[in-house]
Design a protein around this motif. Structure first.
Motif, mmCIF file in Angstrom:
data_model
loop_
_atom_site.group_PDB
_atom_site.id
_atom_site.type_symbol
_atom_site.label_atom_id
_atom_site.label_comp_id
_atom_site.label_asym_id
_atom_site.label_seq_id
_atom_site.Cartn_x
_atom_site.Cartn_y
_atom_site.Cartn_z
ATOM 1 N N PHE A 48 34.797 -6.773 8.909
ATOM 2 C CA PHE A 48 34.732 -6.609 10.354
ATOM 3 C C PHE A 48 33.326 -6.235 10.791
ATOM 4 N N ASP A 49 33.033 -6.461 12.053
ATOM 5 C CA ASP A 49 31.747 -6.066 12.631
ATOM 6 C C ASP A 49 31.834 -4.596 13.021
ATOM 7 N N ILE A 50 31.939 -3.743 11.996
ATOM 8 C CA ILE A 50 32.144 -2.307 12.185
ATOM 9 C C ILE A 50 31.325 -1.548 11.146
ATOM 10 N N SER A 51 30.709 -0.457 11.572
ATOM 11 C CA SER A 51 30.050 0.466 10.654
ATOM 12 C C SER A 51 30.816 1.788 10.685
ATOM 13 N N TYR A 52 30.908 2.438 9.524
ATOM 14 C CA TYR A 52 31.597 3.720 9.460
ATOM 15 C C TYR A 52 30.917 4.600 8.417
ATOM 16 N N VAL A 53 31.309 5.864 8.382
ATOM 17 C CA VAL A 53 30.690 6.833 7.480
ATOM 18 C C VAL A 53 31.672 7.204 6.381
ATOM 19 N N ARG A 54 31.162 7.275 5.157
ATOM 20 C CA ARG A 54 31.987 7.726 4.038
ATOM 21 C C ARG A 54 31.224 8.753 3.214
ATOM 22 N N CYS A 55 31.946 9.504 2.397
ATOM 23 C CA CYS A 55 31.302 10.449 1.483
ATOM 24 C C CYS A 55 30.526 9.672 0.429
ATOM 25 N N ASP A 56 29.326 10.124 0.157
ATOM 26 C CA ASP A 56 28.521 9.487 -0.876
ATOM 27 C C ASP A 56 28.923 10.075 -2.229
ATOM 28 N N SER A 57 30.119 9.691 -2.668
ATOM 29 C CA SER A 57 30.696 10.235 -3.891
ATOM 30 C C SER A 57 31.380 9.116 -4.655
ATOM 31 N N ARG A 58 30.983 8.939 -5.922
ATOM 32 C CA ARG A 58 31.618 7.903 -6.745
ATOM 33 C C ARG A 58 33.093 8.213 -6.966
ATOM 34 N N LEU A 59 33.430 9.491 -7.091
ATOM 35 C CA LEU A 59 34.809 9.880 -7.327
ATOM 36 C C LEU A 59 35.683 9.531 -6.132
ATOM 37 N N VAL A 60 35.213 9.852 -4.932
ATOM 38 C CA VAL A 60 35.967 9.548 -3.714
ATOM 39 C C VAL A 60 36.085 8.035 -3.537
ATOM 40 N N GLU A 61 34.979 7.323 -3.705
ATOM 41 C CA GLU A 61 34.992 5.870 -3.520
ATOM 42 C C GLU A 61 35.941 5.198 -4.507
ATOM 43 N N ALA A 62 35.951 5.664 -5.748
ATOM 44 C CA ALA A 62 36.820 5.072 -6.763
ATOM 45 C C ALA A 62 38.288 5.301 -6.421
ATOM 46 N N ARG A 63 38.630 6.501 -5.949
ATOM 47 C CA ARG A 63 40.021 6.790 -5.633
ATOM 48 C C ARG A 63 40.499 5.970 -4.428
ATOM 49 N N VAL A 64 39.669 5.866 -3.400
ATOM 50 C CA VAL A 64 40.053 5.075 -2.230
ATOM 51 C C VAL A 64 40.182 3.596 -2.601
ATOM 52 N N GLU A 65 39.227 3.087 -3.373
ATOM 53 C CA GLU A 65 39.267 1.685 -3.794
ATOM 54 C C GLU A 65 40.525 1.397 -4.607
ATOM 55 N N GLU A 66 40.844 2.284 -5.499
ATOM 56 C CA GLU A 66 42.022 2.116 -6.368
ATOM 57 C C GLU A 66 43.296 2.012 -5.541
ATOM 58 N N HIS A 67 43.477 2.920 -4.593
ATOM 59 C CA HIS A 67 44.696 2.921 -3.798
ATOM 60 C C HIS A 67 44.725 1.780 -2.786
ATOM 61 N N ALA A 68 43.596 1.492 -2.170
ATOM 62 C CA ALA A 68 43.556 0.391 -1.208
ATOM 63 C C ALA A 68 43.887 -0.936 -1.887
ATOM 64 N N GLU A 69 43.379 -1.120 -3.092
ATOM 65 C CA GLU A 69 43.661 -2.338 -3.853
ATOM 66 C C GLU A 69 45.139 -2.414 -4.225
ATOM 67 N N ALA A 70 45.685 -1.313 -4.717
ATOM 68 C CA ALA A 70 47.090 -1.305 -5.134
ATOM 69 C C ALA A 70 48.017 -1.534 -3.948
ATOM 70 N N PHE A 71 47.750 -0.851 -2.835
ATOM 71 C CA PHE A 71 48.621 -0.977 -1.675
ATOM 72 C C PHE A 71 48.541 -2.368 -1.062
ATOM 73 N N SER A 72 47.340 -2.934 -1.002
ATOM 74 C CA SER A 72 47.188 -4.253 -0.385
ATOM 75 C C SER A 72 47.904 -5.331 -1.185
ATOM 76 N N SER A 73 48.096 -5.089 -2.475
ATOM 77 C CA SER A 73 48.797 -6.050 -3.317
ATOM 78 C C SER A 73 50.311 -5.846 -3.287
ATOM 79 N N ALA A 74 50.750 -4.604 -3.050
ATOM 80 C CA ALA A 74 52.166 -4.280 -3.201
ATOM 81 C C ALA A 74 52.940 -4.203 -1.890
ATOM 82 N N ILE A 75 52.277 -3.861 -0.792
ATOM 83 C CA ILE A 75 52.984 -3.738 0.484
ATOM 84 C C ILE A 75 53.328 -5.131 0.995
#
Length: 221
Positions: A48-75
């Motif tokens: 999307f043509d959107i900018s947003y702010v996230r924590c600059d943390s590999r741990l946070v990014e990995a957890r969000v990516e993991e769940h977003a990927e799993a949910f997008s495949s399963a829902i």
């Protein structure tokens, strides 16, 4: 401790948009509740043509990516995604012999999602426009242009809705702060949030993976 409950309005998204929508909303909320020292990072959405702010943390990014990927495949049809923030508290066991840790949820955000058919797929499913023989070239061009225009319209509409959701998150997060615990109870480098969903259509494998990758259920506070 009372758990603050915050619910976003329902979002209608196409399947290919689901993962990116979840990443935008989850990161936007998590950053607002990243207590203590947390570096920020501005991110441009991949879809999307959107900018947003996230924590600059590999741990946070990995957890969000993991769940977003799993949910997008399963829902399959729809679900409520829950983002819970918790405080770690030391708890003394019987007779004072052992000490254990409990997680007390102090805030929970709910993101209701409805998965809608992709416009092009829906058009094909309904049969599309029947073209007379010999008119396939011009007909296909007109039909494709119509589909592209409708897809752009739907994409722009969802972008506008996402911007309003981000504004809502910023407003609510800055306005509700009395219930937030001290930063020293959040566990230092450990994660202070958990992501879950009540999706009614997990496959057996997806559900098994989710259970194996999730810690014990959080207390309700």
């Amino acid at each position: 401790m009372n758990c603050e409950q915050i619910a976003l309005e329902e979002l209608h998204v196409e399947r290919f948009q689901l993962k990116e929508v979840l990443k935008i909303l989850l990161h936007s909320i998590i950053f607002q509740r990243a207590l203590g020292e947390c570096r920020l990072r501005d991110v441009d959405s991949e879809l999307f043509d959107i900018s947003y702010v996230r924590c600059d943390s590999r741990l946070v990014e990995a957890r969000v990516e993991e769940h977003a990927e799993a949910f997008s495949s399963a829902i399959e049809r729809g679900a409520r995604v829950s983002l819970a923030f918790f405080e770690r508290r030391a708890r003394q066991a019987a007779f004072g012999l052992f000490r254990s840790e409990e997680r007390v949820v102090w805030e929970r955000w709910t993101i209701p999602l409805v998965v809608v058919p992709n416009f092009a797929q829906l058009h094909r499913h309904m049969g599309g426009a029947q073209m007379p023989p010999g008119a396939h070239g011009a007909g296909r061009s007109t039909e494709a242009d119509s589909q592209d225009e409708e897809s752009r319209r739907r994409q722009a509409s969802l972008e506008a809705v996402l911007r309003r959701r981000i504004e809502f998150i910023l407003t609510v997060a800055s306005g509700r702060r009395e219930h937030i615990p001290p930063a020293d109870g959040l566990g230092g480098e450990a994660l202070w949030f958990e992501i879950s969903t009540d999706a009614d259509s997990w496959s057996g494998l997806d559900l098994l993976k989710q259970l194996l990758s999730s810690p014990p259920q959080l207390g309700s506070g």
